[in-house]
Design a protein around this motif. Structure first.
Motif: not given
Length: 301
Positions: A169-176, A268-274, A292-301
């Motif tokens: 997940d890429q970090l961004t900066v929020l600005l007014p 940041r690395q987003i992971s599932a843990y079990a 995983k499917r939802a995460a793959e769809a995000r990567v493709g956006c």
């Protein structure tokens, strides 16, 4: 300890009235029925039948066993049906602990498909930030945890947990929106040294301070909150700027807030843990597959 097959055979002997009739009904030989009943009597410690001609009669112990046999077999049948429902994903419960931005993005997308395709599978959502959410998983308070880590920062993960990477997940900066730097496609951290800052959870704040130190300055942190909506409101009000993950950009609630890529690039690395053994539980495996499917769809956006 009684064996369920012996109870089933005993029940059929009682119903049919003889070993030979029970053998025909169950597809066994008569000696096999005899051996099973002897084994059950050894387990009980007393005879269950007496012979009357070609038929058998229950002893006092046999009558007591017969009163319980129906209940035992009904319970076994109910247990088998429930196990079949769980393994075939007609039922099941999975408790998922997720940090807020994942709970607002990955979780809804995954849960919508599960609700449509496997309505008997119940997913319960808990909210928590790492490392506390990982400790909750290790304690058995949930079945899956979504957590994140930052490169270069040590993150303690209980040894018994298995990590399944989902996305970066890429970090961004929020600005007014009216901020002079909001016109840029990307903003360098060094261009924000004089700003007042809004910091997030302890793990995000530690990464932010580390990044600022790498750039040679100490940020003026005026506000600290774990609530993404509060962060956006503060930025919209013009009282500070904030470093936020790109996931947050998909649910920006304020028109007065602009998100821009942060340089130098940081993810940041987003992971599932079990727990390892939970990965073999069908409902847990289903939820993980949909995440995983939802995460793959995000990567493709």
């Amino acid at each position: 300890m009684f064996e369920s097959r012996h109870i089933k055979t005993f029940h059929e002997v009682v119903r049919s009235g003889s070993y030979s009739a029970a053998a025909r009904s169950l597809g066994y030989t008569q000696p096999a029925i005899t051996q099973q009943m002897k084994a059950l009597e050894r387990a009980v410690g007393t005879p269950l039948f007496t012979r009357v001609g070609r038929r058998v009669r229950l002893t006092e112990a046999g009558e007591a066993m017969a009163r319980h046999a129906d209940t035992i077999l009904d319970s076994l049948s109910a247990a088998q049906q429930q196990m079949n429902a769980i393994t075939r994903l007609r039922s099941g419960r999975v408790r998922v602990c997720a940090f807020p931005s994942a709970a607002a993005t990955l979780i809804p997308e995954a849960m919508a498909r599960i609700a449509a395709e496997h309505p008997g599978v119940r997913v319960e959502l808990l909210e928590g930030e790492p490392p506390d959410s990982l400790r909750r998983l290790a304690r058995g308070e949930c079945d899956l945890t979504l957590a994140f880590t930052y490169p270069g920062l040590h993150a303690e993960v209980p040894a018994e947990l298995v990590e399944i990477p989902l996305l970066e997940d890429q970090l961004t900066v929020l600005l007014p929106t009216g901020h002079p730097l909001a016109r840029r496609r990307a903003v360098h951290l060094n261009d924000l040294t004089e700003e007042r800052w809004i910091a997030g959870c302890p793990r995000c704040r530690a990464n932010f301070l580390h990044a600022c130190a790498e750039e040679g300055f100490t940020p003026d942190i005026a506000f600290t909150t774990d609530d993404n909506l509060v962060v956006q409101s503060l930025v919209a009000a013009g009282v500070g700027v904030a470093v936020m993950p790109a996931l947050v950009l998909s649910f920006l609630c304020h028109k007065k807030v602009t998100g821009r890529l942060l340089e130098p690039h940081s993810r940041r690395q987003i992971s599932a843990y079990a727990l390892r053994e939970h990965l073999r539980i069908p409902a847990t495996a289903l939820v993980l597959a949909e995440l995983k499917r939802a995460a793959e769809a995000r990567v493709g956006c």
